[in-house]
Design a protein around this motif. Structure first.
Motif, PDB file in Angstrom:
ATOM      1  N   TYR A  73       2.518   1.928  -3.470  1.00  0.00           N
ATOM      2  CA  TYR A  73       1.774   2.812  -4.389  1.00  0.00           C
ATOM      3  C   TYR A  73       1.397   3.925  -4.116  1.00  0.00           C
ATOM      4  CZ  TYR A  73       2.840  -1.164  -7.668  1.00  0.00           C
ATOM      5  OH  TYR A  73       3.554  -1.942  -8.140  1.00  0.00           O
ATOM      6  N   ARG A  74       0.974   4.044  -2.738  1.00  0.00           N
ATOM      7  CA  ARG A  74       0.299   5.267  -2.430  1.00  0.00           C
ATOM      8  C   ARG A  74       1.649   6.557  -2.485  1.00  0.00           C
ATOM      9  NH1 ARG A  74      -1.565   8.771  -1.909  1.00  0.00           N
ATOM     10  NH2 ARG A  74      -3.286   9.530  -0.622  1.00  0.00           N
ATOM     11  N   ILE A 108       3.890   6.887  -5.017  1.00  0.00           N
ATOM     12  CA  ILE A 108       4.490   7.109  -6.278  1.00  0.00           C
ATOM     13  C   ILE A 108       3.764   8.607  -6.626  1.00  0.00           C
ATOM     14  CG2 ILE A 108       4.542   6.552  -8.660  1.00  0.00           C
ATOM     15  CD1 ILE A 108       4.812   3.525  -7.842  1.00  0.00           C
ATOM     16  N   GLY A 109       4.644   9.422  -7.006  1.00  0.00           N
ATOM     17  CA  GLY A 109       4.287  10.590  -7.555  1.00  0.00           C
ATOM     18  C   GLY A 109       4.639  11.772  -6.668  1.00  0.00           C
ATOM     19  N   SER A 110       5.046  12.921  -6.999  1.00  0.00           N
ATOM     20  CA  SER A 110       5.230  13.965  -6.100  1.00  0.00           C
ATOM     21  C   SER A 110       4.580  15.272  -6.804  1.00  0.00           C
ATOM     22  CB  SER A 110       6.731  14.300  -6.067  1.00  0.00           C
ATOM     23  OG  SER A 110       7.348  14.611  -7.187  1.00  0.00           O
ATOM     24  N   TRP A 111       4.505  16.377  -5.727  1.00  0.00           N
ATOM     25  CA  TRP A 111       3.933  17.638  -6.153  1.00  0.00           C
ATOM     26  C   TRP A 111       4.242  18.633  -5.501  1.00  0.00           C
ATOM     27  CZ3 TRP A 111       1.513  12.946  -4.546  1.00  0.00           C
ATOM     28  CH2 TRP A 111       1.439  12.810  -3.251  1.00  0.00           C
ATOM     29  N   ARG A 115      -2.020  24.162   3.800  1.00  0.00           N
ATOM     30  CA  ARG A 115      -3.290  23.668   4.236  1.00  0.00           C
ATOM     31  C   ARG A 115      -4.055  22.582   3.904  1.00  0.00           C
ATOM     32  NH1 ARG A 115      -7.834  25.196   2.090  1.00  0.00           N
ATOM     33  NH2 ARG A 115      -7.108  25.991  -0.008  1.00  0.00           N
ATOM     34  N   MET A 116      -3.040  21.635   3.148  1.00  0.00           N
ATOM     35  CA  MET A 116      -3.692  20.594   2.657  1.00  0.00           C
ATOM     36  C   MET A 116      -3.963  19.649   3.608  1.00  0.00           C
ATOM     37  SD  MET A 116      -0.636  18.132   1.226  1.00  0.00           S
ATOM     38  CE  MET A 116      -1.765  16.685   1.092  1.00  0.00           C
ATOM     39  N   VAL A 117      -5.098  18.661   3.236  1.00  0.00           N
ATOM     40  CA  VAL A 117      -5.670  17.634   4.058  1.00  0.00           C
ATOM     41  C   VAL A 117      -5.047  16.410   3.734  1.00  0.00           C
ATOM     42  CG1 VAL A 117      -7.819  16.345   4.528  1.00  0.00           C
ATOM     43  CG2 VAL A 117      -8.073  18.565   3.832  1.00  0.00           C
ATOM     44  N   ARG A 118      -4.417  15.794   4.955  1.00  0.00           N
ATOM     45  CA  ARG A 118      -3.548  14.590   4.654  1.00  0.00           C
ATOM     46  C   ARG A 118      -4.380  13.507   4.800  1.00  0.00           C
ATOM     47  NH1 ARG A 118       0.910  14.642   2.538  1.00  0.00           N
ATOM     48  NH2 ARG A 118       2.456  16.330   3.276  1.00  0.00           N
ATOM     49  N   GLY A 119      -4.101  12.226   4.068  1.00  0.00           N
ATOM     50  CA  GLY A 119      -4.963  10.926   3.832  1.00  0.00           C
ATOM     51  C   GLY A 119      -4.843  10.332   4.887  1.00  0.00           C
ATOM     52  N   ALA A 120      -5.567   9.250   4.857  1.00  0.00           N
ATOM     53  CA  ALA A 120      -5.976   8.579   6.187  1.00  0.00           C
ATOM     54  C   ALA A 120      -4.742   7.227   6.508  1.00  0.00           C
ATOM     55  CB  ALA A 120      -7.160   7.974   6.163  1.00  0.00           C
ATOM     56  N   THR A 121      -3.583   7.557   5.840  1.00  0.00           N
ATOM     57  CA  THR A 121      -2.656   6.597   5.760  1.00  0.00           C
ATOM     58  C   THR A 121      -1.877   6.304   7.181  1.00  0.00           C
ATOM     59  OG1 THR A 121      -1.183   8.338   4.898  1.00  0.00           O
ATOM     60  CG2 THR A 121      -1.820   6.370   3.386  1.00  0.00           C
ATOM     61  N   TYR A 143       0.849  -1.042   0.109  1.00  0.00           N
ATOM     62  CA  TYR A 143       0.170   0.074  -0.214  1.00  0.00           C
ATOM     63  C   TYR A 143       0.767   1.296  -0.035  1.00  0.00           C
ATOM     64  CZ  TYR A 143      -4.015   2.748   1.190  1.00  0.00           C
ATOM     65  OH  TYR A 143      -5.051   3.795   0.686  1.00  0.00           O
TER      66      TYR A 143
END
Ligand SMILES: [Zn+2]
Lengths: 327, 286
Positions: free
Chosen positions: A309-310, A312-315, A321-327, A306
């Protein structure tokens, strides 16, 4: 036209001459050709370095598509045991996918492979390795069976892409690929995927999600074929060579981007110049990966898959202010 | 932080600046339509029912009751491959931002629909053809994870040409990332409804779009895996006009229903009420 096949021609001629001279000196032991042979062998070695020393991305594309490149069947034939299982139980058996159960160095495994043909006849039967929905659904059936019987999955990827035809669309190509990808992200057995030739787009990815992704040194894995990419973005198919370089599709590039885990070296001149050693190297690496995953609990394997794959990729973010995921 | 209603209004203004023309011609029936009327009619031709492509912001306004809390609004793509074709990737992104009024090809967030709390992501075809790169993948993944966390259903409206070429294999891998995140929603036994709009193809159709519990398509939307031109070149013949349309999908058993844009919100609410009887309800204002 395959650029590697073209470049190999001089080399093959030279090797032929060395072979001829060697058999001649066996027939006529009184005449010594030793120095001629040595000179030719040196020339041969330097030619090999020149041809294969530093392959460009475009040359690797052609290496991956080389007509003599070992197909999935070469690797499957080297397993201790293999029983092929056919069909999707709904429409038909797709020969572009080979699936079945077997043993790799004593380890029980489920095998899923994309298979191109070697000659015209086999290519017609195997649809040039382009999988139809029923091929993916055969794979999906076997992924579920693998989970049921706790068989780790090994896959071999070698396709220019999923079949782009009328029947494939009618039978739901998108859904078939989507379900394979989804199943591999959650299947409760270790998955080791190996790209052995062409990893073409979503059609390849359907068997290409796993805990370890291995690539042969001259295999490629790409979002689109360089030809297709050039036609879409440059509107000029002759830009394919430039597209190949820009797409970052080689094993080295993809290891650098953190997408694949291991690169298995090929013999000088590519896998087809020494199939046996290529097959042995890859099987050894697959075995190592399975053993490393085998000592972990399946919960741990799934967590790591998990996370892999979760991430892969950057921004970039304008602020925090972003909302973080539930990881 | 500005209120979300303000946010919607602000985005609307950007869109109005984008297309100042008063009149629009319907590509289907040729009728000349007054833009204001067309927008009031949810971008559906009043004469023939043609569904125009809808910017994400308009779609959200048409589905969500009042407030929409956007998540990960300021994620902007990087240029991981240092991509250049006839233009550089950053140049293309800047041009699309100007043209579309959004900063990426998907807008995701939370709001209520007929009083039912939902997660909603809407793709915007006017930004890079709705293609999926790392940011689109991230926002879709966050939507699934956050919906699972909040215990609410997820709805995604797709409009996409597939994975974004300029981000190479990183873009392709978003198919796996979004699928992985979806497993969290599935494990929580929460519904995921996908609304396929024109066009939905390639890496988006072959990942989270067709993994939905319920698949709705807009009338005549083009939906498929391979692009029409690719297929025509492969088989060397012209395809029938209805090939890969929503109606073709229904005929072949790949979608659950076709829903006219005017009925979409009511249809989604009805489905959610039946399959999720315990859904959290709020007072619907207005
Ligand atoms: Zn019309």
């Amino acid at each position: 036209m395959n650029v590697i096949v073209e470049r190999e021609k001089g080399l093959l001629e030279l090797e032929q001459r060395i072979g001829d001279l060697k058999s001649l000196s066996e027939q006529h032991p009184e005449a010594s050709f030793t120095s001629e042979i040595r000179a030719l062998e040196e020339k041969c070695a330097s030619l090999q370095r020149e041809i294969f020393g530093n392959l460009t991305a475009w040359q690797k594309v052609h290496m991956a598509r080389h007509p003599m490149r070992p197909r999935a069947t070469a690797f499957i034939a080297a397993l201790d045991e293999f029983v092929e299982l056919h069909g999707d139980r709904a429409f038909r058996d797709d020969a572009a996918v080979i699936g079945g159960v077997g043993r790799l160095g004593g380890r029980r495994v489920m095998v899923l492979a994309q298979q191109k043909g070697r000659d015209t006849k086999e290519n017609v039967r195997r649809n040039f390795g382009m999988v139809h929905p029923e091929g993916y659904r055969k794979g999906l059936r076997l992924m579920r069976m693998a989970e049921k019987f706790a068989l780790p999955i090994i896959t071999y990827i070698d396709t220019s892409g999923a079949d782009p035809g009328i029947g494939a669309e009618e039978r739901g190509q998108s859904e078939a690929i989507a379900q394979c990808i989804l199943q591999l992200t959650k299947v409760r057995v270790p998955v080791v995927a190996s790209v052995i030739g062409e990893g073409g787009s979503g059609g390849a990815l359907a068997f290409g999600v796993g805990d370890r992704i291995i690539m042969l040194e001259h295999a490629i894995f790409s979002i689109a074929s360089p030809e297709g990419c050039a036609a879409i973005l440059w509107k000029d198919a002759s830009k394919a060579e430039e597209a190949a370089a820009r797409l970052k599709l080689t094993a080295g590039d993809l290891k650098g981007l953190g997408i694949i885990d291991e690169i298995v070296a090929e013999p000088v001149g590519g896998a087809h110049r020494d199939v046996e050693s290529t097959v042995a190297s890859l099987l050894r690496e697959q075995g190592r990966a399975l053993d490393a995953l085998g000592v972990l609990s399946i919960e741990r394997v799934l967590e790591e898959r998990y996370a892999k794959y979760r991430h892969i990729g950057s921004w970039q973010e304008e602020n925090e202010r972003m909302v973080r995921g539930a990881t | 932080m500005p209120s979300v209603t303000d946010w919607l209004r602000g985005r609307k203004r950007q869109l109005e600046r984008r297309e100042p023309g008063l009149w629009v011609k319907c590509p289907d029936c040729g009728e000349t339509l007054y833009r204001k009327d067309l927008e009031l009619n949810l971008l559906v031709c009043a004469r023939c029912g043609h569904h125009f492509r809808m910017p994400a912001v308009d779609r959200i306004a048409s589905l969500i009751d009042g407030e929409f809390h956007e998540i990960a609004a300021d994620l902007e793509p990087r240029d991981p491959l240092h991509w250049t074709d006839v233009k550089t990737y950053p140049q293309k992104l800047a041009a699309d931002r100007e043209k579309s009024g959004v900063i990426e090809a998907v807008v995701a967030g939370f709001g209520s629909m007929g009083g039912i709390d939902v997660g909603l992501a809407v793709m915007d075809f006017f930004f890079r053809g709705g293609t999926m790169g790392a940011v689109v993948g991230e926002k879709i993944a966050l939507l699934f994870e956050e919906s699972a966390c909040r215990g609410v259903p997820a709805i995604v409206c797709t409009a996409s040409g597939g994975a974004r070429m300029e981000e190479g294999l990183i873009a392709l891998m978003q198919m796996a990332k979004t699928s992985a995140a979806l497993t969290r929603l599935q494990a929580a036994r929460l519904p995921y409804i996908c609304v396929l709009t024109d066009p939905t193809t390639g890496g988006v159709s072959a990942s989270f779009a067709f993994d939905a519990d319920i698949i709705i398509a807009e009338p005549k939307a083009v939906i498929g895996f391979a692009g029409r031109r690719v297929i025509e070149q492969t088989i060397r013949q012209r395809l029938p006009d209805d090939f890969q349309t929503a109606e073709f999908l229904i005929e072949h058993g790949h979608a659950d229903l076709i829903v006219d844009r005017h009925q979409l919100k009511a249809q989604l609410i009805q489905l959610l009420e039946i399959i999720l009887p315990g859904a959290r309800r709020r007072e619907v204002l207005a």
